[in-house]
Every structure is written in C-alpha cells, then in structure tokens.
Design an enzyme around this catalytic site. Structure first.
Site, PDB file in Angstrom:
ATOM      1  N   GLU A 176       0.962  -1.303   0.111  1.00 20.07           N
ATOM      2  CA  GLU A 176      -0.102   0.083  -0.018  1.00 20.07           C
ATOM      3  C   GLU A 176       0.843   1.181   0.074  1.00 20.07           C
ATOM      4  OE1 GLU A 176      -2.905  -0.003   3.157  1.00 20.07           O
ATOM      5  OE2 GLU A 176      -4.044  -1.715   2.152  1.00 20.07           O
ATOM      6  N   GLU A 321      -6.577  -8.780   0.696  1.00 21.73           N
ATOM      7  CA  GLU A 321      -6.894  -8.546   2.156  1.00 21.73           C
ATOM      8  C   GLU A 321      -8.369  -8.106   2.003  1.00 21.73           C
ATOM      9  OE1 GLU A 321      -5.017  -6.106   4.727  1.00 21.73           O
ATOM     10  OE2 GLU A 321      -2.941  -6.473   4.044  1.00 21.73           O
TER      11      GLU A 321
END
Length: 425
Positions: A176, A321
């Site tokens: 990220e 995720e």
C-alpha cells in the site's frame, strides 16, 4: 520470531465517503456519494498438536468447520479462484511459525500471504503444500530501486534456498505505498529489479512480482462503471505499474474492506456489506444497468473499471486482504462475532460458487481472495478494531464457526420487479 514491520492503521487507508439517503418515492431509496481521501498506512498484518493425517482433521471440531471452506486445490493459479489467509505476526504470545503452519495445514487452508521475507518463516512452510505470497518491506524500496544487487541478495537469501521445498507464488514489492509520495516513485524500478533478478535465476514465470494497493487508489468507486484512479497517481504511478503487470501476466493486488466502506459512508445498508441477499436490496449501475447485490462486487468492479480506463481490460485482480472485525469501539454495533462470521462465510461461498459467478462487470471470471487475518494481533496501533480481525485467537482456538450451507452453494436471489432498491447517484 520477527513481526512484520507494517504498523499502519486500517481505517484511514480507505476513501472517506459520505452517503445521503434521499427518498425518491415511497419505499424507494437512493444514495448520493461524495468521496475524499485521507492517507495513512495500515497494519497487516496452536495451540493444538500437529495433525497426524489429513483424514483426521474431520475428527477435530476446529478442523471440521474450516475444511468445508478451504479445499481450494493442490495447485495455485492467479487465473483461478480460491480462498487464502493473511498471516501477520504483530502480536504477543502468537505461536511460532512452525506451530502456525500446523494449525493452517490442519485447517485445510492452501494459500497464505505474509508481510515479510523472513527465511525462518519461509522454511516453516517447506513441504506443507501451502502456497506463499511474500512481501518485501516498504523500507527496502529506495535501495532496491537503485541497486539491482539488492534484489539479487533478497532472492538469494529468501527464495533460492527454499525454491524446491516451499511453494512460493508471488512477491509483493511494498504494501500500500502507491499513494505515498516519498516511496511511490521507487515502486516500479524496485518491482523491475526483483523481476529481473528472478529472471536471472529462471524462476520469473513461476513466481510473479507485483505490489499491493489500497482501495484508496480510487478517486471514484460509484457507480462502479465510472471507477477511476486518483489523479495524482493515475498517470505517473498506476499506469506504468499496470503496464508492467499486464506484460508479465502478474496480478493486480488490492486490499479492500467492505466493513471500512460501510463505516465511512454511514448509510450503505449493513446487510448489503454483509452479503445478505434480499430481493429488495440491490444497486443498479445507472450506466450499464448491471445489478449488484453486495458491496464487495461494487468495489472489485470499480477497480476493474479504473484499470480499464487506463487501457488494461484483462488484468487478474486479486483481493489480497478483506475481512470483518469481531470487536471495535463500544458503540460500533457492526463489529461482532456474528457479523464477522456472516461476512467471511458468505464471502467464501460467493467466491467459491459453482459455476463461477464472478462479478456483474466480469461474469464468470474467478476472483482470488485472502481473508484478513489468521490471528488477532494485539500490537497493532490505531482504531480498536485493529486488534480483532483474526479468525483465531493467539492460542489457536477458533473465534466462531463457519457453517456450511446446503450443497455448498449460495445462489443469487432473483430480483423482483417493483421491489425496493437503493442506488448511488
């Protein structure tokens, strides 16, 4: 045991949204959506004796409930569907990797995503028949981007010694970081150096190289057909990265959490976020007339549309995720054991339907999903939910049961004309 270094807060890594219900007619609801972005990195990231044979797992109460949902198969392909799990280690009193592997194996889980390149962890999965998706920590990127020998060192230390004993499917370069100005410029050079190192050792076709994005890369996510990336990264970051993924047939990895979107919007129906299929609860994309019965598919298709807007129509999207917390703030009634159970159970059935359903925008195209997470991790910082995403407590006991449905199939509910609906405007 080395904990993964990612200590980011999950809740501020998503788009902040505001939804307003507007009654258009009696029993007919619409939603208007506006969004803005708040960037903050989020964290990611028994015990029983080892099972003596896979056949015995059905005799154990813990094992029985999970084998129904995780028999994904012995081979891994990013072109196929499947359910995996994230194995984070940012907690006290967590079992060491070798014990965790025994729990994962006895639970019939076949795919695991980690948050580092720890050789001891990789070694623990040797001969387990579990495929690993690894991650190079963010702090490595500046050096990794400028020095190809650093990539060679990582491959020689964490890949080559285990290449014949541990099944490694992919490497995420960073986690990220595409929205982080200080690291994003290093992303593609670092990815390429890792790829070229794998190619040097002739294992680049076996192990894919990518990077994990937050759903916050989206500037627009509703309607999903209008999904686009944030202007600041669309051209300089996302397009060249996606071009590389397309060229090397590597997955487009994204973390997305319907729970967080639900909390940030405040007005998306909880049942819609929890895969509760009701004839009167659906969303119709005004541009395509495609019908959505859950928030997960909307987020996935918004990402697919954003990639297509840059010219990439056939990338394999992997949800690296997703999950639902079992606890949070005192007044957060969405976080509970029951809701976590409902979300994960219905997500598994949604992904594993036979025949493959895919999403409204990409029907019949399977989606690989990694649940977050294996254990509760009490060393995470941020919102109270950060410590409560695990399927298991640290001692290896289950938090809730996942109950099978008849025939192992969750079928779509037919939409009745004239029923209530909601829509994003």
């Amino acid at each position: 045991m080395v904990p993964h270094p990612d200590t980011r807060s999950k809740t501020t890594a998503h788009l902040l949204t505001r939804l307003v219900f507007k009654p258009k007619a009696p029993n007919n609801l619409s939603l208007s959506l506006s969004s803005s972005f708040s960037r903050s990195k989020k964290p990611r990231s028994a015990m029983r004796e080892s099972d003596q044979a896979l056949g015995r797992c059905v005799l154990l109460h813990l094992i029985l409930l999970l084998c129904v949902f995780f028999p994904i198969g012995s081979s891994f392909s990013f072109g196929g569907r499947g359910i995996g799990i994230n194995y984070g280690r940012l907690g006290t009193n967590l079992p060491p990797p070798d014990i965790a592997v025994k729990l994962i194996t006895s639970s019939c889980i076949k795919h695991v995503k980690t948050f580092d390149m720890d050789p001891l962890l990789i070694q623990a999965f040797a001969k387990s028949n579990i495929t690993l998706s690894l991650c190079i920590p963010d702090k490595e990127l500046p050096v990794l981007a400028s020095d190809p020998t650093r990539a060679d060192l990582i491959v020689e230390r964490s890949i080559l010694p285990f290449i014949h004993t541990t099944k490694i499917s992919s490497i995420s370069v960073g986690n990220e970081i595409s929205m982080m100005p200080e690291l994003a410029p290093h992303l593609l050079p670092a990815i390429k150096n890792v790829y070229y190192s794998l190619k040097k050792f002739k294992i680049h076709k076996r192990i894919k190289v990518s990077t994990t994005h937050s759903v916050a890369v989206l500037a627009i996510r509703s309607p999903p057909s209008h999904g686009i990336f944030q202007d600041s990264i669309a051209g300089p970051i996302m397009k060249p990265v996606l071009r590389f993924l397309n060229k090397t047939q590597s997955p487009f990895m994204v973390n997305l959490y319907p729970y967080l979107t639900y909390k940030e919007t405040n007005e998306v129906p909880l049942d819609f976020a929890l895969f509760t299929e009701k004839p009167n609860l659906y969303y119709t994309d005004p541009n395509t007339s495609l019908v959505y019965t859950n928030l997960f598919d909307i987020l996935v298709d918004a990402l697919n549309a954003a990639a297509a807007s840059l010219g990439f129509n056939n990338l394999t999207l992997v949800v690296t995720e997703t999950g639902w917390p079992t606890n949070g703030r005192e007044n957060d009634y969405a976080t509970s054991l029951q809701n976590a159970k409902l979300f994960n159970q219905r997500l598994i059935k949604h992904v594993m339907r036979v025949p493959v359903v895919g999403t409204p925008m990409r029907p019949g195209v399977p989606v690989m999903v990694y649940l977050f997470a294996l254990f509760d991790e009490d060393l995470k910082v941020g919102e109270p939910t950060e410590n409560h995403w695990g399927l298991f407590y640290a001692n290896g006991s289950k938090k809730y049961e996942l109950e099978p449905e008849k025939h192992g199939v969750l079928r779509r509910t037919k939409l009745a004309n004239g029923e209530n609906k909601f829509s994003f405007l």
